[in-house]
Design an enzyme around this catalytic site. Sequence first.
Site, short mmCIF file in Angstrom:
data_model
loop_
_atom_site.label_atom_id
_atom_site.label_comp_id
_atom_site.label_asym_id
_atom_site.label_seq_id
_atom_site.Cartn_x
_atom_site.Cartn_y
_atom_site.Cartn_z
N HIS A 94 1.46 -5.67 64.35
CA HIS A 94 2.41 -4.19 64.68
C HIS A 94 3.57 -4.40 65.03
CE1 HIS A 94 1.72 -0.29 67.20
NE2 HIS A 94 2.71 -0.65 67.52
N GLU A 95 3.87 -5.49 65.80
CA GLU A 95 4.97 -5.28 66.31
C GLU A 95 6.13 -6.18 65.33
OE1 GLU A 95 6.05 -4.31 69.23
OE2 GLU A 95 3.86 -3.97 69.68
N HIS B 105 7.20 -2.65 63.17
CA HIS B 105 8.83 -2.28 63.97
C HIS B 105 9.29 -3.19 63.45
CE1 HIS B 105 6.43 0.69 66.37
NE2 HIS B 105 5.90 0.01 66.99
ZN LIG Z 1 3.94 0.77 68.42
#
Ligand SMILES: [Zn+2]
Length: 689
Positions: free
Chosen positions: A471-472, A475
């Site tokens: 997830h990170e 980003h």
């Molecule tokens: Zn997030």
Amino acid sequence: MTQPSSQNPLLADWTGAFGLPPFGAIKPEHFRPAFDRTLAAHRAEIDVIAADKSQPTFANTIEALERAGRALDRVSNVFFVLTGADTGETIEAIERDISPLLARHSNALYLDRALYARIADLYARRTALGLSAEQARVLDRYHTRFVRAGAALDKPAQDRLAAINERLASLGTQFGQNVLADEKAYALMLDEADLDGLPDFARAAAAAAAAERGQPGKYAITLARSSCESFLQFSARRDLREKVFQAWIKRGENGGATDNRAIIAELIALRGERARLLGYATYADYRLDDQMAKTPQAARKLLDEVWGRGRAKAAVERDALQKMVADEGGNFALAPQDWRYYAEKLRKAKYELDEAEIKPYFQLDKMIDAAFETARRLFGLTFTAVSVPLYHPDARAWEVKDASGAQVGLFIGDYFARGSKHSGAWMTLLRDQEKLVGNIRPIILNVCNFSKPAAGEPALLSFDDARTLFHEFGHGLHGLMSNVTYPSLAGTNVSSDFVELPSQLYEHWLEVPEILQKYALHAKTGQPMPKALLDRLLATRTFNQGFGTVEYTACALVDLDIHSLTDTKTLDVSEFERKTLESLHMPAEIVMRHRLPHFGHLFSGGGYAAGYYSYMWSEVLDADAFEAFEETGNAFDPATAARLREFIYSAGNLRDPIEAYTAFRGRLPAVDALLKKRGLDTVTEPADS
Ligand SMILES: [Zn+2]
């Protein structure tokens, strides 16, 4: 006293590798003078732009604003990396000092009437200025931001707005401190004999919490989510579960000095007034106008679509749990404090999954490699470890290059928990990508809180941790792959109901069999995860999702409702929540994930006020976007990946999010993939919804 800049490394030129800050030379005492000097410098730059007597042009106004404040950005970026990832009493004290200064600085910028007059003049003439598409977008964003902050209002309205903003800020701080106070005040002290059902890790955490409270030998259950949630999940003592659960859901609603209900009523009234000053009927209308959803009706339509099915699935789940109660000889109706306990039992029985069996297959270093490999296969990126001075020995860096060998940026991963780090996981940056002052490549960080192993042992993750890492990293790629000219449009500077798309989408590749087979290798044997175990792991994805959907969606609906009130004079917060849930037919066995008196997303700072829906909004996008790959039969389909790069990962805020998404997908997002992902596609809505 101000030090000369030659002695303050924050104010010097950074000439080391990748233009990184000289972390070794930076001391906490350097920040205040650096902030004072760079805030003043930025203010002076703004004054010059605002006072310009010549006719406004894109170059002398918007581009000048984009070039301004660079020294302040540099200092702020370093400072806020440290406040999150390597803080302490000294840094925290500087943070308390500096936060109001930064807020005042930004208020002064956005309420600067002379500056706004120049922006408004340009905006009125925008079609005649001969701007590129990107320049037109930058101008539009500046104009919108200034108008939404109140720059176009008359002086009395601006003064009232400033007073409201200040009051909102202090109410938000008070709200958060009250919740924290209620959490700190509570601990259920237990003896060894009360721990029925608790696994070793929960016992160890409870023992540590008791010792911390000066009662070694005892066990303390606290209201930290990790403590009380695992107690509710594992404790076989129904009486104790009820005690903990009641304390948990009553945070902020206990009467006395820490009761948040009056604060909420005032926050709601002030937000409504602010929205009306700015020309909107309600705060929800104001808030969503500049989001991808655009209107509260659009957000509600999505939530309604999920709500009925979530309730139907939750009803099926409840029946299964109630049957477990009966099978155990229990003579009671399932209550909210029972749900997690019986769901955990059912999960174990149904899938035979044991955390201890899974963990050895998720080695941190292998999962980092898996995230890199995914980026290579999708976007042609390569990652090479480099040794550079960083702010903490646990942080690591990789140089990122594209398929042609050109530098993309620097990626820093700081993965282990420590006392100086805030909890949670996040992406942040030391430098944004831009091309305005040269080809500037970004420096992007991922900060996580994985457990650090003993020396010589490999770091192991849970499956959830591995998902967080992906997830990170999603980003991170949004920041790294950014390819824009103007820094205010770079990377993750997009609306908050769009920003989770690149991150939530990236999680899907963790579950792609080719990735798992290659990288989920047993730490001791080096063997890949057996197919049967993998299948059972992936099968749990839709387990208990009726509960999860109801618990979340109820919050998002109540959030939209309370921020859509037009008459706020006599708001009774508890009564409002009760009546709203009643009209929604909230299942009796489930309580909102965050009840209003402790709903920090909405009231402590307000980042998600009338915006809690955005998690679900982004989930529609990520499920629908991954389906674009599934439709080709190839999770790394090159043509789909090329569109994903062009319109999402490298596009920052170049386009309106709906336009960007449609350009990638060829159509507007559809909710079907989300329903499938949550296992809600096979249930039918109850008649009363
Ligand atoms: Zn997030």
